[in-house]
Write a protein that holds these residues in place. Structure first.
Motif: not given
Ligand code: CLF
Ligand code: SF4
Length: 295
Positions: A77-95
């Motif tokens: 879904k994110a790629l359809s909203l923003c095809p310029d995404i090159t990175v999938v990150g996980i940053a929380g909300p905890g560790d």
């Protein structure tokens, strides 16, 4: 080991061209998606007040928690909203290493989207034990938040850690956390990851200590340094935000040992888009998750 370090340097060059947080070249061009799959934390930073809401823009805040089995669908879904995404990150909300959720999510996303860069941000306490597993599930870039490398300074930023089933405070806590973070950076970098170190700049606490952090991080194998101004809250709400001069001095001190990234946008744990340019987290997560509010 020298070979692995060399290949890590080559990989760092590639990453800097495609990852918006690892190089000026990619900044403003490419996007990142954060999957907020990691609810729990194993340490307590004195400035951290984790929250679930749709209004604030800062690390640690998210509109809800995603289950790892929703990760692939969310990336689609994110790629359809923003095809310029090159990175999938996980940053929380905890560790991200306090539970298995991040590793599970990366495993599934890497299978479905092997070409996207997988990026993990952690406090580093468990990184020495899990670095290998992270590389196996496709993680290429790792950020470790190191707020001090002196136990007496670190205890002013972190009130406790939970390590090997025990709650540890004071300088003993500082010594353990620093040793684990530097060992984790060393291990991840030796395995071929590109490692960024983040420091939250806390006036009167670590502003004169930045060069020591950058030196230690560089010696451990980190590639890039990012200094984030404190957002005063929780136990540190009485401290003023650092001004531009202090931030500039800190960046100069850091730059004596590491390349300094200057474009950080203080992202939420459920950010989606090109940092500073576009934001799709409401469209992506808005209707799908419950809104929690705590803290
Ligand atoms: Fe996310 Fe962090 Fe990866 Fe980037 S954010 S996990 S390295 S993909 Fe980037 Fe946002 Fe700054 Fe972080 S602008 S807060 S540095
Ligand atoms: Fe908050 Fe992150 Fe510190 Fe945990 S490591 S207390 S989530 S800032």
């Amino acid at each position: 080991m020298a070979m692995a370090r060399k290949s890590a340097q080559e990989s760092a060059r590639k990453v800097s061209q495609l990852h918006p947080c690892f190089g000026a070249e990619a900044h403003n061009k490419f996007g990142r998606l954060h999957l907020p799959v990691s609810p729990a934390c194993n340490i307590q930073c004195r400035f951290c007040n984790r929250a679930f809401n749709k209004e604030e823009v800062r690390p640690g805040v998210t509109a809800g928690i995603l289950h790892p089995n929703q990760a692939v669908e969310t990336v689609k879904k994110a790629l359809s909203l923003c095809p310029d995404i090159t990175v999938v990150g996980i940053a929380g909300p905890g560790d991200t290493l306090a539970t298995n959720s991040a590793v599970e999510a990366f495993r599934a996303v890497h299978k479905a989207y092997p070409h996207l860069i997988k990026c993990l941000s952690t406090n580093g306490l468990l990184l020495p034990d899990r670095a290998e597993e992270l590389l196996e599930v496709g993680v290429k870039t790792i950020t470790v938040t190191v707020n001090a490398v002196d136990p007496y300074i670190l205890e002013k930023v972190v009130s406790y850690i939970v390590f090997e089933g025990k709650r540890i405070t004071g300088p003993e806590m500082g010594g353990i956390l620093t040793a684990r973070q530097l060992e984790g950076i060393r291990r991840a970098s030796d395995l071929g990851a590109t490692v960024k170190v983040n420091t939250v700049l806390v006036p009167g606490v670590n502003d004169e200590h930045i060069e020591d952090i950058a030196r230690a991080a560089s010696e451990a194998g980190a590639h890039i340094y990012n200094i984030i101004p404190l957002i005063p809250q929780h136990e540190l709400s009485h401290i003023e935000e650092p001004d531009c001069d202090m931030l500039q001095r800190a960046r100069e001190a850091g730059a004596r040992h590491l390349e300094v990234f200057q474009h950080c946008k203080h992202c939420r744990a459920d950010a989606c888009g090109i940092p500073g340019i576009s934001e799709f987290s409401r469209e992506l997560y808005g209707g799908q998750m419950e809104t929690f509010s705590h803290g």
